[in-house]
Structures are given as C-alpha cells and as structure tokens.
Design an enzyme around this catalytic site. Sequence first.
Site, PDB file in Angstrom:
ATOM      1  N   SER A  11       0.817  -1.227   0.000  1.00 20.30           N
ATOM      2  CA  SER A  11       0.000   0.000   0.000  1.00 20.30           C
ATOM      3  C   SER A  11       0.846   1.271   0.000  1.00 20.30           C
ATOM      4  O   SER A  11       0.394   2.312  -0.493  1.00 20.30           O
ATOM      5  CB  SER A  11      -0.942   0.020   1.207  1.00 20.30           C
ATOM      6  N   ASP A 187      -0.123   7.431  10.005  1.00 16.57           N
ATOM      7  CA  ASP A 187      -0.964   6.540  10.817  1.00 16.57           C
ATOM      8  C   ASP A 187      -0.094   5.480  11.488  1.00 16.57           C
ATOM      9  O   ASP A 187      -0.544   4.389  11.776  1.00 16.57           O
ATOM     10  CB  ASP A 187      -2.041   5.879   9.943  1.00 16.57           C
ATOM     11  N   HIS A 190       1.945   4.382   7.147  1.00 13.52           N
ATOM     12  CA  HIS A 190       1.994   5.022   5.826  1.00 13.52           C
ATOM     13  C   HIS A 190       2.651   6.399   5.937  1.00 13.52           C
ATOM     14  O   HIS A 190       2.630   7.028   6.989  1.00 13.52           O
ATOM     15  CB  HIS A 190       0.582   5.139   5.241  1.00 13.52           C
TER      16      HIS A 190
END
Lengths: 238, 238
Positions: A11, A187, A190
């Site tokens: 991600s 977070d 990320h």
Amino acid sequence: MRPKVVLFGDSITEECFVEGGWGSALANHFSRTADVVLRGYSGYNTRWALKIVERAMDGICAVGDQPLALTVFFGANDASLPDRSSGFQHVPLLEYQGNLRSIISYFRDCWPATKIVLITPPPIDEDGRLRNPFEDNASDLPERTNDSACAYAKACLAVAAECNVPVIDICSKMQEYPDWQKSFLRDGLHLTAVGSRMLFEELVKKLRDLALSLETLPADQPLYSDIDRKDALKTFEK
Amino acid sequence: MRPKVVLFGDSITEECFVEGGWGSALANHFSRTADVVLRGYSGYNTRWALKIVERAMDGICAVGDQPLALTVFFGANDASLPDRSSGFQHVPLLEYQGNLRSIISYFRDCWPATKIVLITPPPIDEDGRLRNPFEDNASDLPERTNDSACAYAKACLAVAAECNVPVIDICSKMQEYPDWQKSFLRDGLHLTAVGSRMLFEELVKKLRDLALSLETLPADQPLYSDIDRKDALKTFEK
C-alpha cells in the site's frame, strides 16, 4: 521509446500518487525522460507478491524491452505480528528473505538489464497504529511493532547485500530524526508528505548512483529551449 | 494487462504530476486499474505536436493493444498573439483547427478503439501573465490575452462537435467562478492545485460518461478485501 521505472510494492507504493506522494514526485521529476509505472498492491506481503508478480508485470514492456529501474518495497505487512489483529498478513522472517530473493531472481531472469532497488519497510509508530487500526483491534496492543519492522528491515538489508542489489534503508534513515513517528508517518505506518519527500530524495540519489538521472537520460523530443527560433520546423526534421 | 490513459499536451500536461496536479490525481484515482502515461511537451503548439506525435507515442502500447483513453490538450501556446513576446509559438486559428483535426485522425487511424477527449485551453489572466513573463517582455502588453484564449477554446469546441469527440470546456467552466483568475491560474496560464482539481474532476466525469470508471474497470489482481481469510493462497490460484 521512453524508458520506464516500475514501482512494485504494497500500500505504501499503491498510494504513492496521493498528493505529496513519492510516486508523483518521481513522475514529475522524470516528466520528459521516463514513465513511472505504478504496481502497488495494498495489504500484500511477499508471499502474495510472488503469486502475482508475473501477471502484475504483464505488458509493461514490449518484447525485447526492459524497464530502466524497478523498486521492490515489501515487508511492512510481512512484519505484522502473527498473534495480533493483522496476523493474517504475517510472513515469518526467513520466508520473507527467501521471498525477496525469489522476487529478485524473477526480475533478473526476465529483465536482466533492469536496475533493481530494494526499499526496507519503514519504522512503525506504535501509538499511531493503535489510534488508526486497519482491522478490529479490541486489545491495547498494536498489530505491528517497531522492533518487528526493524528486524524485517535488517533482513531486507542482508538480502540486498547477499544479492548485490542497491537498497534504501528508509527504516534507519527516518529514525535518525527527532519526532520521526509523527513527521514521517501519518498513521504509524503510511508516509506523510514529509516522509514521502524523504523517500523520493533517497530514490533519486540511488538512481543517480546507478547513472539514471536527468543528466544522463535524454529528454523525449526537443525541449522548447532547443527549438530553432528562426525555423522551428527544421528542429523537428532532424 | 493494465489498460492505459495517455495525457498528450503542452506544459499544462507536462507539469500535471506536480504536487496537487491533475495527472497525479488521475494516477491515484486509477491506482489499481489503469496506467496514466504522461506525454506533455512544454511550449508546444499543435503545429509542433503534429511533428512529434508518432515518435511521442512510440512504444506506449504493444502491437495490437490500444490505450483506453487519451486527452489532447493544446491551444494555450497556439493562442499566443503573433505580434507579442511569445509570437514564436503562435499558430493561426484556422491552422489550429486543422491541426486538431489531423491529431484526431492520427489517433483514430492507429488506435481506433481509444476514447479521445479534447480539452480546451484554459482562460488567461492577463495581469498574471504580465507579472510572470516567460520571455523578455519590455512592453506593458501580455503575450496572451483572454479574448484570444477564448477564441481558441471556441474553435476547439467546434472541432470536437464536427469530429464527434468528447470535450472538456475548461475555459468556460473556470470562468463561471468569481476570482477564477487567481483561484485557478498560478501565473495567469498554468493551473493552481484548485484549478487542477477542477480539471481532474471534469476528466473523471467525462471518462465515466465513456463508461471508463472504477465501477466498470476491473482492479488489477485481487483486492486485499477479497483475499480468502481462511486460505489466502487459494485466492491467487484462481
């Protein structure tokens, strides 16, 4: 034919074209020289990456062509603790290393001229993870820890050394700075725009070490400043 | 094989991966569905674009493959006034229209299935142009005027209608808003992040009208949420 830089990862790669992202910054940097091709797969670990790598890369290059460079950026999900809320993504450390080796071998086989750059997983801000759980997490324990992330980063560095592949140790680099937890991670995992900027700069430096830079790569089509002022069309007949 | 959206244009395209740019936003939007391929050529008008189009598109698609969609976004340079400081870039209005037709024909010949989207040149904030000259401009007259930009935008709309090509009239759209001059244009011509956001949203809408959206295009490889929790590898065997 414009050369390509492929970004393969989880991600942190999939979202790298977000505002302030490191992928956008790279695409902007090479806006007249190279195509930046995004192959990020949110949630993936190296075990799953190995299952899709062939299909993921299908059609990126014409037969006989190879990307200039390719980043391989996995480990953040592999490093999830097996007995916590993201245990589903966990891959044991030795398997992670074996999978990285297999991914490197795969690319070396199909694209021998492509410069591979490994990127370690980033460090983890456990407080940030507890405040932003991805899955239901009824416990007060984060599903990822910085100790685990650092162990996977070290393991990634070892594979890079063993396979003689350049590597960006973003895990150590970030932790050189005070408040790395909140400055670089939005977070706990990320990247913030500031964290993305750091990774972009490290990547541009690493590519430059590999002789891939705006100085060495030709611009695609004549630059405006090179168009003949007296007879523009002459420029294009060359 | 992941489909492609190609962005062909001048500097407003070349710089569209800048922070807050419409190209980055599009690449982020389609991060698991389509590759956004940048082909922006700063300073170019349609006359020069026609000279390079074949080379510029070389290698984007394998033989037999075609992009999903392609934006053609020229006119801001063509509309430079012939007797002012950027006269070198000027292309007469009728030639601009003929060139747009030729560019459309070129793409229809080589990629008949590709959805072409024309974009009009943006409006011009003349005050912004005088404050940010590209070339030495000893006069107190801007090298581009809004009247000229609007005339070229109208001419672009006419070609779109005649050729039955979808078009984004960013020139009129921007001027619907108060303070469009400073909100949407950073130097009287190039887009601010707010202007880029508007173009991105118009483009996503237009692509959706053409049945190209996150709802219609398949994601590349299984999404994390679709991975079988009891037997992840089973998901990848399908």
